[in-house]
Design an enzyme around this catalytic site. Structure first.
Site, PDB file in Angstrom:
ATOM      1  N   LYS A 105      -7.608  -0.638   7.030  1.00  0.00           N
ATOM      2  CA  LYS A 105      -7.979  -1.463   5.858  1.00  0.00           C
ATOM      3  C   LYS A 105      -7.079  -2.687   5.755  1.00  0.00           C
ATOM      4  O   LYS A 105      -7.528  -3.787   5.466  1.00  0.00           O
ATOM      5  CB  LYS A 105      -7.843  -0.639   4.563  1.00  0.00           C
ATOM      6  CG  LYS A 105      -8.940   0.373   4.372  1.00  0.00           C
ATOM      7  CD  LYS A 105      -8.830   1.070   3.039  1.00  0.00           C
ATOM      8  CE  LYS A 105      -7.598   1.934   2.948  1.00  0.00           C
ATOM      9  NZ  LYS A 105      -7.805   3.333   2.651  1.00  0.00           N
TER      10      LYS A 105
ATOM     11  N   SER B 149      -6.227   5.031   8.484  1.00  0.00           N
ATOM     12  CA  SER B 149      -6.934   4.721   7.232  1.00  0.00           C
ATOM     13  C   SER B 149      -6.262   3.530   6.546  1.00  0.00           C
ATOM     14  O   SER B 149      -6.912   2.548   6.176  1.00  0.00           O
ATOM     15  CB  SER B 149      -6.899   5.955   6.322  1.00  0.00           C
ATOM     16  OG  SER B 149      -7.191   5.624   4.991  1.00  0.00           O
TER      17      SER B 149
ATOM     18  N   ASP C  34     -13.758   3.897   6.977  1.00  0.00           N
ATOM     19  CA  ASP C  34     -12.684   4.551   6.224  1.00  0.00           C
ATOM     20  C   ASP C  34     -13.218   5.131   4.920  1.00  0.00           C
ATOM     21  O   ASP C  34     -12.809   6.207   4.491  1.00  0.00           O
ATOM     22  CB  ASP C  34     -11.537   3.590   5.934  1.00  0.00           C
ATOM     23  CG  ASP C  34     -10.465   4.274   5.104  1.00  0.00           C
ATOM     24  OD1 ASP C  34      -9.863   5.235   5.614  1.00  0.00           O
ATOM     25  OD2 ASP C  34     -10.276   3.898   3.938  1.00  0.00           O
TER      26      ASP C  34
ATOM     27  N   HIS D 108       0.860  -1.188   0.000  1.00  0.00           N
ATOM     28  CA  HIS D 108       0.000   0.000   0.000  1.00  0.00           C
ATOM     29  C   HIS D 108       0.892   1.231   0.000  1.00  0.00           C
ATOM     30  O   HIS D 108       1.881   1.285   0.717  1.00  0.00           O
ATOM     31  CB  HIS D 108      -0.903   0.005   1.233  1.00  0.00           C
ATOM     32  CG  HIS D 108      -2.088   0.908   1.086  1.00  0.00           C
ATOM     33  ND1 HIS D 108      -3.324   0.447   0.665  1.00  0.00           N
ATOM     34  CD2 HIS D 108      -2.217   2.239   1.267  1.00  0.00           C
ATOM     35  CE1 HIS D 108      -4.170   1.463   0.616  1.00  0.00           C
ATOM     36  NE2 HIS D 108      -3.525   2.563   0.971  1.00  0.00           N
TER      37      HIS D 108
ATOM     38  N   ARG E  67     -12.376  13.550   4.065  1.00  0.00           N
ATOM     39  CA  ARG E  67     -11.037  14.159   4.176  1.00  0.00           C
ATOM     40  C   ARG E  67     -10.601  14.744   2.842  1.00  0.00           C
ATOM     41  O   ARG E  67      -9.973  15.796   2.776  1.00  0.00           O
ATOM     42  CB  ARG E  67     -10.012  13.103   4.632  1.00  0.00           C
ATOM     43  CG  ARG E  67     -10.141  12.753   6.108  1.00  0.00           C
ATOM     44  CD  ARG E  67      -9.352  11.501   6.425  1.00  0.00           C
ATOM     45  NE  ARG E  67      -7.953  11.634   6.138  1.00  0.00           N
ATOM     46  CZ  ARG E  67      -7.168  10.648   5.683  1.00  0.00           C
ATOM     47  NH1 ARG E  67      -7.650   9.438   5.469  1.00  0.00           N
ATOM     48  NH2 ARG E  67      -5.895  10.862   5.450  1.00  0.00           N
TER      49      ARG E  67
HETATM   50  N1  URA Z   1      -4.086   6.046   1.343  1.00  0.00           N
HETATM   51  C1  URA Z   1      -5.097   5.662   2.165  1.00  0.00           C
HETATM   52  O1  URA Z   1      -5.663   4.584   2.017  1.00  0.00           O
HETATM   53  N2  URA Z   1      -5.455   6.489   3.142  1.00  0.00           N
HETATM   54  C2  URA Z   1      -4.871   7.675   3.352  1.00  0.00           C
HETATM   55  O2  URA Z   1      -5.243   8.361   4.275  1.00  0.00           O
HETATM   56  C3  URA Z   1      -3.827   8.074   2.489  1.00  0.00           C
HETATM   57  C4  URA Z   1      -3.449   7.223   1.475  1.00  0.00           C
END
Ligand code: URA
Length: 433
Positions: A187, A183, A161, A82, A168
């Site tokens: 996940k 966040s 989220d 990620h 956001r």
């Molecule tokens: N990627 C995400 O999933 N969340 C964030 O807050 C920033 C980047």
């Protein structure tokens, strides 16, 4: 418990208890807290921050806000990566197939563009027919069968989220360490992978502008993951310039395909190999060096590209576009951005480059905006390059002619020229294990 009291407490620098954080996330998930109170608390967190305990509690609350995937039908090690978000960051499209080509299962849930940054789901949707929404059964069956599936986040999965991410994005509260960490890790923990490699971007195109802040974010996320029993590594990678030369959805798919075929830009290739090798290594395929060689071989021998095509085909995408990338739909309008003077590019504000691409239609200004998949920027010169007066810095592509002027102006303002060649910056600043 009243939302008003939570907002006031955080606004005044107080520490939220686990019960208060759970109350907040429950209310976000079931819709009982109105958006104006959610965003007020997000802004208070943005300004006052959260300590490690609060950030962990927020992460666990996000993780528990929806259903977990039941991977019991999928055999083998599951690995994921990620990114914290960048400009021209198409690494997932390259890294996931490399890793899956060695039998490691990659069940990837990706995001859409956020702020000035692009998202993997938007890029994949540039491939005609590609379905980024699969039922849970389809998703798991595809991961088991071909070892790779990439989808968007479903409604049932970490729904808190999804809601917070969207709010956001439009309230200038993205670049907050506890909000990013909870966040991403909320996940990742809900997806329950064995191995997680994080690409923490640093520099003008990322949400964390300094290496120190990026390292702090990386440490925080790695600790959260390790506490939950995950094998974790975070790489801190340079986002002071876009990755590769393409910014915009179909343009980035084309560049990712070039990279999978072994002739992608050097910076993109190196970051992809580094990320893939860490995933392979944590998945037990050898040392980091051995896995770097494996990752390179998957590109050289074409197995990673084959795996990507297999995934695209399984998800309904038109594979012929990948085999003949010249057949992607072209934007109607283009403009060459010419350098106003001679000199070395000293720096380029990469966030502004992301915004210049967004203005062309490659991203969203509001959640309802439609993406123009063929829109974006092809860079001809990057930081450190010498340009003559009148030479092309970049080509802008769009279906909206009127977008060209504002995008050009943004890009030119963001590009600083000077006499001296600037010192070279590292591509990878280090790792947090
Ligand atoms: N990627 C995400 O999933 N969340 C964030 O807050 C920033 C980047």
């Amino acid at each position: 418990m009243r939302m008003y009291d939570l907002i006031k407490k955080k606004r005044d620098g107080g520490e939220l208890s686990a019960e208060e954080i759970n109350f907040f996330i429950r209310g976000v998930t079931d819709g009982s807290i109105p958006d104006y109170q959610i965003t007020a608390l997000l802004m208070a967190i943005y300004y006052k921050g959260m300590n490690v305990r609060e950030t962990c509690d927020l992460t666990y609350a996000v993780r528990d806000s929806g259903e977990k995937l039941d991977f019991s039908s999928v055999k083998g090690i599951r690995a994921d990566k990620h990114s914290t978000g960048g400009v021209g960051d198409k690494t997932s499209l390259v890294v996931a197939p490399i890793v899956a080509s060695y039998g490691v299962k990659v069940a990837k849930m990706s995001g859409r563009g956020l702020g000035h940054t692009g998202g993997t789901v938007d890029k994949l949707e540039a491939i005609t027919g590609f379905r980024t929404t699969l039922s849970e059964e389809e998703f798991l069956a595809q991961v088991e069968k071909i070892g790779l599936a990439i989808v968007g986040q479903s409604k049932e999965f970490a729904p808190a989220d999804k809601k917070l991410y969207a709010l956001r994005d439009v309230t200038a509260t993205v670049d907050s360490m506890p909000l990013i960490a909870s966040s991403i890790m909320g996940k990742k923990l809900a997806a329950d992978d064995d191995v997680i490699v994080l690409d923490v971007k640093t520099g003008s195109g990322s949400f964390m502008k300094s290496v120190e802040k990026s390292r702090e974010l990386a440490r925080l996320m790695v600790d959260i993951g390790k506490n939950a029993g995950k094998k974790m590594v975070a790489l801190i990678t340079n986002m002071d310039r876009p990755l590769g030369y393409a910014v915009g959805n179909s343009l980035e798919v084309i560049e990712a395909v070039d990279t999978l075929r072994g002739h992608g830009p050097e910076d993109l290739t190196q970051v992809c190999l580094a990320l893939a090798s860490r995933m392979l290594s944590l998945a037990g395929k050898g040392s980091a060096e051995e896995c770097f060689a494996l990752a390179r071989r998957a590109i050289e021998e074409g197995t990673a590209f084959e795996k990507f095509k297999e995934c695209v085909k399984a998800q309904g995408g038109d594979v012929s576009l990948l085999e003949h990338t010249g057949t992607f739909a072209k934007a109607k309008y283009s403009r060459e951005v010419k350098s106003p003077a001679e000199g070395y590019i000293q720096s380029a504000d990469t966030e502004a480059y992301g915004i210049a691409s967004l203005l062309l239609g490659a991203g969203r200004n509001t959640a309802e905006d439609e993406i123009d998949y063929s829109a974006g920027i092809l860079l001809r010169k990057k930081t450190g390059d010498f340009v003559k007066k009148g030479e092309t810095l970049a080509t802008l592509l769009t279906n909206s002619e009127k977008a060209l002027a504002a995008s050009e102006e943004t890009l030119l303002k963001a590009t600083v020229l000077g006499k001296e060649k600037p010192a070279e910056e590292p591509l990878i600043y280090g790792s947090v294990e």
